[in-house]
Design an enzyme around this catalytic site. Structure first.
Site, short mmCIF file in Angstrom:
data_model
loop_
_atom_site.label_atom_id
_atom_site.label_comp_id
_atom_site.label_asym_id
_atom_site.label_seq_id
_atom_site.Cartn_x
_atom_site.Cartn_y
_atom_site.Cartn_z
N LYS A 175 0.81 -1.22 0.00
CA LYS A 175 0.00 0.00 0.00
C LYS A 175 0.84 1.27 0.00
O LYS A 175 0.35 2.34 -0.40
CB LYS A 175 -0.96 0.00 1.19
CG LYS A 175 -2.04 -1.07 1.08
CD LYS A 175 -3.02 -0.99 2.25
CE LYS A 175 -4.13 -2.03 2.10
NZ LYS A 175 -5.10 -1.97 3.22
N LYS A 188 -11.95 -9.25 -7.17
CA LYS A 188 -13.00 -9.50 -6.19
C LYS A 188 -13.97 -8.33 -6.14
O LYS A 188 -13.60 -7.18 -6.37
CB LYS A 188 -12.41 -9.71 -4.80
CG LYS A 188 -11.62 -10.99 -4.62
CD LYS A 188 -11.38 -11.28 -3.15
CE LYS A 188 -10.62 -10.17 -2.46
NZ LYS A 188 -10.32 -10.51 -1.03
N LYS A 248 -16.00 -3.22 -1.55
CA LYS A 248 -16.75 -2.06 -1.06
C LYS A 248 -16.24 -0.77 -1.66
O LYS A 248 -16.98 0.20 -1.79
CB LYS A 248 -16.62 -1.97 0.47
CG LYS A 248 -17.17 -3.14 1.24
CD LYS A 248 -17.25 -2.85 2.74
CE LYS A 248 -15.90 -2.64 3.38
NZ LYS A 248 -15.14 -3.90 3.52
#
Length: 321
Positions: free
Chosen positions: A108, A189, A192
């Site tokens: 990240k 995938k 959200k």
């Protein structure tokens, strides 16, 4: 035995969250288990405070509406003082090298000139979540197993240095669940936080919106309904979603369908029915803020009762208090 699981309010709850985790928590959880909304973890990147607050309440409502035992549900920030205290103690137990080699931090932070310090330290906060509640098992995927291992390292080091306080947790692989992929791009995938919500079905989507999204789902030009994830990922995704909603085998379902239009229509109706009661009960809770506040307060009180003695012991044995 206490199991601990969490969901982060980085976006609205989507179909993959529900079929892959929340539904299982409701069916298999006990009142000894711990399920919480990890709103503190959602602050490791830029966020809107009002939206974070709203998403936290929405996720709390979804968990209760889905049938997760209210006695086991809480919001992470309701214990922010306790977690903050233990996180500091654990940060004083953890080394920089141990935090910096976490794979998620590396991924990240790669290529970014500036990242929040919390992105580096949040695995220690996660360890505090686990150790404060005395969790024995933490069901996680491969991306979080390293963080649970860090919690084990810190628990072992603290116990060995200051005295036995913490349960030694272990990561466990959760039972196989539906692999829900993005409807617009089945190579990834369902998430959200997807930038394009066209491929994501949210639990609170209206039935008509669910039908529209599934009707537009990517398939292929082969034209044969068969369960072949490698060569027909879009079709396989719809079959897996349908299988998760109907408790049937994807191959069995495929053999009963004549074409993609029927597959999409059947999948859409199955999802609408699977989510109908949860969506309606969630909305009812959101429309009754006093009841939702009562449930939240009770969950916070129970979590505090479970962890207070452990925190007091950790502070006292490390020289504080």
């Amino acid at each position: 035995m206490i199991r601990l699981s969490a969901i982060t309010p980085s976006g609205p709850v989507q179909l993959g969250n529900y079929l892959g985790a929340i539904r299982r928590w409701a069916a298999e959880g006990t009142d000894e288990d711990v399920y919480f909304i990890s709103d503190l973890h959602a602050m490791t990147s830029s966020h809107n405070p009002t939206r974070l607050r709203a998403l936290t309440r929405e996720q709390l409502a979804v968990l209760i509406a889905a049938g997760v035992d209210p006695r086991s549900v809480s919001v992470q920030s309701d214990l922010v003082r306790e977690l903050g205290a233990l996180t500091w103690v654990l940060e004083c137990t953890c080394t920089y090298g141990e935090a910096a080699r976490m794979i998620q931090f590396k991924e990240k932070s790669a290529g970014r000139s500036s990242v929040r310090l919390s992105l580096l330290t949040y695995p220690v906060l996660m360890a505090a979540d686990i150790l404060l509640q005395g969790a024995h098992e933490v069901p996680v995927g491969d991306d979080q197993a390293q963080h649970v291992e860090l919690a084990r390292v810190l628990a072992r080091r603290f116990n060995g240095t200051y005295g036995e306080v913490f349960v030694m947790p272990k990561s466990v692989i959760p039972p196989t669940a539906a692999r829900v992929r993005d409807l617009a791009d089945p190579s990834r995938k369902m998430a959200k936080t997807a930038k394009d919500a066209a491929g994501t079905v949210f639990v609170l989507d209206s039935p008509d919106l669910v039908r529209r999204k599934i009707k537009r789902a990517v398939t292929d030009d082969i034209g044969i309904v068969q369960y072949a994830p490698e060569t027909q990922p879009g079709v396989a995704n719809l079959l897996e979603i349908l299988a998760a909603c109907t408790a049937k085998d994807p191959d069995e379902i495929a053999a009963s369908l004549s074409g993609y239009a029927e597959l999409k229509e059947t999948a859409a109706e199955a999802v609408v029915e699977e989510l109908r009661d949860v969506r309606e009960r969630t909305q009812a809770l959101l429309d009754d803020p006093a009841e939702l506040d009562r449930v939240r307060a009770h969950g916070a009180e129970r979590s505090l009762e479970r962890c207070r003695h452990r925190l007091d012991a950790a502070l006292r044995m490390s020289g504080l208090g």
